[in-house]
Structures are given as structure tokens and as C-alpha cells.
Scaffold this active site. Structure first.
Site: not given
Lengths: 429, 426
Positions: A73, A76-77, A149
Site C-alpha cells: 500500500h 502504491e502511494h 490514514e
């Protein structure tokens, strides 16, 4: 063997009234193109790499690599930042395209939707996903944003319930860990680790590009020819712990600020697809819909008696995860669980009724047809099928091939007390 | 896009968008009335009770079994609000007849319209009241749902923030109803309310989907059976725009057991329907995308939060900015949000920003045509807002928006309220 030219094939589904072209691109990438008369064209470019891939061995290496939780993840950022200091979002914005990305347990995907300048946007997508650029400074900045997040997700009761159930069902499987990782685990991420994961999993032979909209196959292939280099061979050994058919523990209780108790029941399924992934999934979805759909007997019984105000049911079949899940809120989770158990074990004895089975088949068939309704849904459906190793058009056909007897047999194998677990969210006092 | 608009009955219009582009068809029947506390509670409970069954299908199980056999015909009856207009909306989405497997021929469109008629003309009523058993169980579930608003912290904070911003304005009333009203409504009152909206509320019906020469006639026939002959020719209710009660900024802090705080800033931002291209350009540049002012500065440059975004309620002329944020970053975020807004108001709107905004808006308008429900819902919303719904004219309007217009629009924004839901588990 490395292929010298692009190979293309076209497949049609009479049942769905759809057709697509698969370009087996010489770079190693599979490209699915669905030409449709929509205003928006949608493209998704992704890899079979998700939060489960925290331990892997590359061919030729003796020792497995272990990486921090949440790194897929995190990666991905970071893919939106480009070497020239620009952000890919800026390039998309110049054409009015909408771009995004997501990471799940088994895949990471980058996407855009546009109504003009498709070729420009496709070049941006291919460039950003094939040109990683990470520095100490940008990694540190992202740790702060993703930390927020993570805190946001920790406030979500449904997330807490989901991961609580995963901890109850699985003994050591990484599906127990949130996709985002934890504040502590992402603090260990470095540019070197990101490059290591990128180079392992973002190999074009492990990836697919799926496009739906007003495009032609030739122009897509030409851009791929221009932008993509031939990828080296890709052999990744993903190391996952062995899971037994029994759940780890039958109850997981969490306290949270919620207005009433929430429950999530899981039934663990450890059978593998054994080369027939569409059939495997169709049998499981038919079981779930026949028994636990909104027209199933349990739903009516629980709702009419006031035990629940509705519930959701789904069958997860990602990678080696097989899980029947029923979730909702109620006053007395144990009473709901007991109703579920009695019902499931009764059906295991008697089988589903013919009427339930036909109804479920119609529901699944209609849902499948309607999933071909927009460019985003269609392109995403192709990418999901790629990630699951399925031929998408076969799924609708399989729904009509599955027999009631197969569903009954699965019910008999599945509905056993040692496979049941429940997570309960209790309101804090 | 062709929209055929026909008067179905006094105060009731039917809009038809014929298209065979989709695999499913969409039908909506919406009723509109002023948002008031009593009617909101009653309609919210009524929507739930009616979904429990009809005379021919008197339980939720029978209803679901029937609609699932129609290839998963999905339907809903829901309440919501657009400004201070309450909507009571019935929606159906069903498979196009040509996609039924050949071996199982079925006329789903006809069956769906029969079902809509059954739903409204044959509700489960005894002695002038909805079934008390269903009223009681749905009352409990609705109260649970209202109490459950705290479960979703983003939605909860936004609702609380809007409530504090709007004060006595009718739009502050929750369309889901309040516990006090819901606790004492009877089945007879619900039935009276049901009859009343059929007679007195402005209605808009919409159909998007496959079309044959007799489709329009069938739609009108069903609507004329649902809507009584003694209907009032009711116009669409109007929303009063929001006017701040004072010149000050209301500062409100509440607490919840969360890991992250939630900040909601409320602004008045006066607006008229014709200005929608300018308003859309403003919100696009200020907040709507990853290259917008708020995302690029509050999140990416200052790293203060994961999200910070603004939304406009065009019916009321208000804007809210929301962020999930740690308490220690709140003041810094507020200062940056003001800096960006003031910058735009003083004319700092670049050609690049404007070009990007125009492209993004045109793209999102074009995309509306791609799904039956998005097209239908957008169209109905524009009718309520009294805003133009000619898609081509709208796109032309977007092309004519100037930087000066966007700056002037931004200069109207005035901060009226700052709400913070402090997380006690941070």
C-alpha cells in the site's frame, strides 16, 4: 521463451453480448481491450501484489525476503511521484482525467478515467507505473500521511470488525493484518525496501492492463510497443503459512464506541480451486446467495423475528483465502450466531431447495450481466479476473453449469463447528 | 441525449430517456415536500414500513423472493433532502428483457411496472393503518439507525457541523427523522401521510432504458393508477438559501472516543442556479482533485492530514470543508485553508488551474451519460435545484468561465462556523 511479436486473440460471449481482445504483448504484459461506446474510457494497470505478499523468495535466492507490513500500500502511494519532481496527478489533470489507485490483499492497481486525450493519459499511466522514484525524504513525508490514514481506518467499526474476524479465523495468515499496515510497521519502510518489492512484483509478466471505452486495439498496442521494454522472466515464490481447516479461536470481542453490538460470522474454507477457478467461485457464490441472500430463509427469519435489521453476506475467494462471511448489527450476537448455526447445519443435512437454487442462479446471473454496465466496471472486472487467474466470460456460463448437488456437497463439507468464528464489537460502557 | 417530458397527472411529470445503451433499466418516482420535523420522522418510518411487504407479498421474505425471481430486480424507498426539500424516492433497477437467457423468457419491464403499481396501490394496510407489527419493529430499527449515526465518525461530524452551521434553517432537520418524532408516530398517521403525499406532493417520475412504441403508454398508465384522481397541482417546493445569523464565527468542540479528530468548517457562499459552471470551477480548483489547492497544500505540502476536502450544497449556498486531523494540526490547517481561499478571492487563479478545472468538469458531465442511475439522479436533482439540465449548454457554459468570475465567487465565501470532534483516544 521470450516472444518476439505481439499476439492477439478476440473472445466473444453470446450470453453477455460482449467481446474483448487480448493482446499478449511481447513485453510480457497481458492487455485486455473492450471497445464500447461510452463517453468515458477507463484503464487499469495493475499487479498481482497485495498486502499478503510480505514474505517471498526470488528464484535463485536462497533466503526468503521479509518486508514490513503495509509496504504494498505504501508503494502504491509513492508511485505517483516522478523523477522529474512532477506528480502524475498533474499530468492527468491537464486532460481532465480522473486518476486513482488502490491496494487490496492480492493486488495493486493504478487507473484513470477520461473522456478525451486517451493516448496521452495511457502514456502517463504506463510511464508512472514503470518508472519508480523513491527518496528518503519522500518516504518520510508519506509515513506521516499514511499514519493519518491508518488512524482514520482505526475509527471505522466495520474495519475493526473485519480484522477482528480475520484474527479469529486465521492462525498466522497475513490476511490478519490491515492492508495499510500499522504506524510502527510503516516506520521501517525505506527506499531500498520499496525498490526491492517493486523490482520483484512490478514485473510486466505479473501484471495486466485492462481498458474499456472508445479505443482501438491497434493504437493501444502501438503505445505499449513504444513505452514497454521486454520484461525478464518472473518467478516469485510467495511464502504463506500453512492454514488448517479449523479456525484459530471461535470468538473475538472488541470494545468500541458504537451504538449497538455488531457481529461478523466467518466460515473457513481451505479448499483450493484446482484449475477451475470460475467453477470454484460460482459454486461458492451460489451457496452464499441461496442460503444467505436477501431472499434466503435465514434473512427472512432473522428480520421478521426482529433479531437483525438486515445483514450482508459475501464469499471471499481471493488467493488461498476462502471465507463465507455474514455481518450486521443486532442486540444479541450470540442468539444470531445460534440461528445461523442451526440453519447451516440443517441445510447441510437437507440440501438447498430447488426453488432457492434457481432464484440464486438468476440473481447471480443478473448481477454478472449488470456488472458490464460502465467502462470502469468492465475494465475492473477484467483486472479482477486476471488477478484470480480466471477467464471472465466463463464465469457467467459457469453460473448455469453448477448443479444443486455441487452446492449441497459444499454445504456438507463446510458447515462444521470447527470452521466457525465470530467477531463481536461491543459498545463501550 | 433526448429527454421526453410529459405531464402524467396534475403536479406530476414523467421524464423519459430512451436508450438501449445499457443492460438494465431504471425507474424512479420521487415525491417532494418541504422538510419539516414531523413529516421527516413520519416519512422516514413510512419508507421502512412499506418495504416490509405489500398485500400480494405480505412479508420481507416474500417480497425479496418475488423480486429476486425477476432477475434480481432491485428496489428501494428512501428519504433524503435537497436543501430544505424533503424527497421520498422509490427506485427500481432491473435487467433489460433482451438479456434474459433464451431458455427462460420473461417480460421484466412489464413485471417491474406491475410491481411499482402493486407497491403503491396495494400497501399492507388494515383498518386505515399500516400493520402495527411492522410499524413497531421498524420503529425500533429506525431508532437504532438514528442512534447509530455516531458509528461513522466522518458522517457524524459532518451532520453535527452542518447542524451548527444551519441553526434554525429547516435544512438543519435530519431527513431520517428524530427519535422523539419517530417514537410516537402511529400506523394510522403513517397511512394518512402516505395518502397525503400521493395527493399533495409534487412528483417527478423518470425512466431511463430500453424503449418500444408502447413503453411511454405503459409508464403513464402505471403512474395514473398510482396517483389519485383528486391530486393537487403542487409545484416543486423551493429552498430558502442560507443566511448567517450573525457576523461572528461559531466555535464548537465536541468529543468522541476516536483515534483521529474530525474538523468541519462551514461557510456561507451565496449562489444562483445559473452560476453553476462558475461554482463548479471554483470547487474543482479549491478542492475537488489531487491537484486542487487543499489536497496539494494541506495534505501534500504541509502533510497535516490524509484528506481535506470541500463540498458545496448548491441548494443552500453553503460550503463545508472537512478533514480527519489530529488536534495539534487543526490551527495550521485552518490557517492554510484560509490562505488558499483568500488567495483565490484576491484573483490568484492561474490559467493552468482554470484549464484543468474546465477539462475535469466537462469530463464529469460527459460521464453522466454512461450509467442509467447517474444520468437519472443528476437529471432529477437539477430539476429540484431549478438549474439548467441541457448537458451541451452546460459544457458550453463551463468553457466560458473566467478567472475573474471564479475569484469573485471565492470572495463571497465567509466562514461562519468551525466544528471539531476531538478524539479522546488520539
Amino acid at each position: 521463451m521470450i516472444q518476439a511479436n505481439n499476439l492477439t486473440e478476440t473472445k466473444k460471449s453470446r450470453l453477455l453480448g460482449e467481446e474483448y481482445t487480448l493482446i499478449r504483448h511481447k513485453s510480457g504484459l497481458d492487455i485486455y481491450v473492450v471497445k464500447k461506446d461510452f463517453s468515458a474510457t477507463y484503464a487499469v494497470f495493475g499487479t498481482r501484489y497485495g498486502s499478503l505478499d510480505n514474505c517471498f523468495r526470488i528464484k535463485g535466492e536462497e533466503r526468503p525476503v521479509e518486508v514490513p507490513e503495509g509496504i504494498a500500500h505504501f508503494l502504491e502511494h509513492k508511485m505517483f511521484e516522478m523523477e522529474d519532481g512532477r506528480d502524475a496527478f498533474e499530468l492527468y489533470a491537464e486532460t481532465g482525467a480522473e486518476a486513482n489507485a488502490y491496494t487490496s490483499i492480492d493486488r495493486t492497481a493504478y487507473l484513470f478515467s477520461c473522456t478525451s486525450d486517451f493516448e496521452t493519459n495511457l502514456r502517463t499511466l504506463l510511464r508512472m507505473v514503470t518508472s519508480p522514484f523513491f527518496t528518503e525524504q519522500t518516504v518520510k513525508k508519506e509515513q506521516g500521511i499514511i499514519g493519518e490514514e491508518i488512524r482514520m481506518c482505526e475509527d471505522r467499526p466495520w474495519d475493526a470488525l473485519h480484522y477482528g474476524l480475520m484474527r479469529a479465523v486465521y492462525k498466522a495468515h497475513p490476511v490478519r493484518i490491515p492492508i495499510t499496515g500499522t504506524v510502527e510497521s510503516i516506520a521501517e519502510i525505506t527506499p531500498e525496501l520499496l525498490y526491492n518489492c517493486y523490482n520483484t512484483f512490478y514485473n510486466l509478466r505479473n501484471m495486466a492492463l485492462c481498458i474499456c471505452g472508445n479505443v482501438d486495439v491497434e493504437s493501444v498496442a502501438a503505445i505499449a510497443d513504444e513505452m514497454l521494454e521486454i520484461a525478464p522472466s518472473c518467478e516469485i515464490e510467495r511464502i504463506l503459512p500453512e492454514e488448517s481447516p479449523e479456525v484459530d479461536h471461535s470468538r473475538e470481542i472488541i470494545e468500541m464506541q458504537v451504538s449497538k453490538p455488531m457481529f461478523s460470522i466467518g466460515v473457513k474454507d481451505c479448499e483450493s480451486a484446482e484449475g477451475e477457478p470460475c467453477h470454484y467461485e460460482a459454486v461458492r457464490n451460489l451457496l452464499c446467495e441461496s442460503l444467505f441472500g436477501m431472499s434466503g430463509d435465514l434473512y427472512s427469519e432473522l428480520y421478521e423475528s426482529g433479531a437483525v435489521g438486515g445483514y450482508g453476506a459475501a464469499y471471499f475467494t481471493e488467493r488461498d483465502i476462502g471465507l463465507l462471511n455474514i455481518y450486521g448489527d443486532c442486540d444479541d450476537p450470540e442468539a444470531v450466531f445460534e440461528k445461523f448455526r442451526e440453519y447451516a447445519e440443517r441445510v447441510a443435512q437437507t440440501g438447498v431447495s430447488e426453488e432457492q437454487f434457481i432464484r440464486a442462479r438468476r440473481v447471480l446471473y443478473a448481477q454478472t450481466v449488470r456488472s458490464f454496465e460502465s467502462s470502469s466496471d468492465i475494465a475492473e472486472a477484467f483486472f479482477s479476473a486476471f488477478a484470480a487467474g480466471q477467464e471472465l466470460f466463463d464465469y457467467a456460463e459457469e453460473i448455469y453449469r453448477v448443479t444443486k448437488e455441487e452446492v449441497d456437497m459444499l454445504a456438507r463439507r463446510l458447515f462444521r463447528p470447527e470452521r466457525y468464528a465470530m467477531c463481536v464489537l461491543k459498545p463501550v460502557e | 441525449m433526448t429527454v421526453n417530458r410529459i405531464t402524467a397527472a396534475p403536479g406530476a411529470q414523467l421524464s423519459v430517456i430512451p436508450t438501449d445503451k445499457f443492460k438494465s433499466n431504471y425507474f424512479a418516482l420521487n415525491f417532494y415536500l418541504p422538510l419539516e420535523k414531523q413529516s421527516a420522522g413520519e416519512l422516514s418510518l413510512l419508507s421502512r414500513v412499506m418495504l416490509r411487504g405489500t398485500e400480494p407479498h405480505p412479508s420481507i421474505g416474500e417480497l425479496n423472493r418475488y423480486t429476486d425471481m425477476l432477475y434480481n430486480l432491485t428496489f428501494s424507498l428512501a428519504v433524503s433532502a435537497i436543501g430544505s426539500v424533503q424527497t421520498f424516492s422509490f427506485r427500481m433497477d432491473f435487467l433489460g428483457d433482451r438479456f434474459v437467457p433464451q431458455a427462460e423468457k420473461a417480460d421484466i419491464l412489464d413485471s417491474a411496472l406491475d410491481f411499482a403499481q402493486e407497491f403503491f396501490c396495494r400497501p399492507l394496510v388494515r383498518d386505515g393503518a399500516f400493520l402495527s407489527e411492522y410499524v413497531e419493529s421498524e420503529r425500533k430499527l429506525l431508532i437504532d439507525r438514528i442512534e447509530g449515526e455516531i458509528n461513522n465518525k466522518d458522517r457524524y461530524a459532518m451532520r453535527r457541523g452542518r447542524m451548527h452551521l444551519l441553526g434554525e434553517h429547516p435544512a438543519a432537520i435530519s431527513p431520517n427523522g428524530d427519535i422523539e418524532t419517530v417514537s410516537c408516530v402511529t400506523g394510522a398517521q403513517l397511512y394518512e401521510r402516505f395518502r397525503s403525499i400521493l395527493v399533495n406532493a409534487h412528483a417527478e417520475a423518470l425512466y431511463v432504458g430500453e424503449f418500444s412504441p408502447d413503453t411511454e403508454g405503459k409508464l403513464l398508465d402505471v403512474l395514473r393508477k398510482i396517483l389519485p384522481e383528486n391530486r393537487v397541482d403542487a409545484p416543486m417546493p423551493e429552498t430558502d438559501s442560507f443566511k448567517p445569523a450573525s457576523d461572528g464565527v461559531g466555535e464548537i468542540v465536541e468529543e468522541a472516543k476516536t483515534r483521529q479528530g474530525r474538523m468541519v468548517l462551514g461557510y456561507s457562499l451565496p449562489y444562483t442556479g445559473e452560476e453553476s459552471p462558475v461554482a463548479n470551477a471554483f470547487i474543482e480548483i479549491f478542492s475537488a482533485s489531487p491537484v486542487s489547492r487543499l489536497f496539494a497544500n494541506v495534505r501534500e505540502k504541509l502533510n497535516l492530514c490524509y484528506y481535506c476536502s470541500a463540498s458545496m450544497d448548491f441548494s443552500l449556498g453553503i460550503m463545508t470543508v472537512m478533514s480527519g486531523i489530529s488536534e495539534k494540526n487543526v490551527e495550521k490547517a485552518r490557517a492554510e485553508i484560509s490562505r488558499q481561499l483568500n488567495g483565490m478571492a484576491s484573483g490568484d487563479v492561474s490559467d493552468t488551474e482554470l484549464d484543468r478545472a474546465r477539462s475535469a468538469i466537462v469530463s464529469s458531465i460527459k460521464t453522466l451519460k454512461d450509467t442509467p442511475s447517474s444520468l437519472g439522479e443528476w437529471y432529477l436533482r437539477r430539476i429540484v435545484q431549478g438549474a439548467p439540465s441541457d448537458i451541451d449548454a452546460l459544457m458550453d457554459g463551463v468553457g466560458r468561465v473566467s478567472a475573474e468570475q471564479v475569484a469573485e465567487f471565492a470572495s463571497r465565501a465567509r466562514l461562519c462556523m468551525a466544528y471539531f470532534l476531538r478524539g479522546t483516544d488520539e
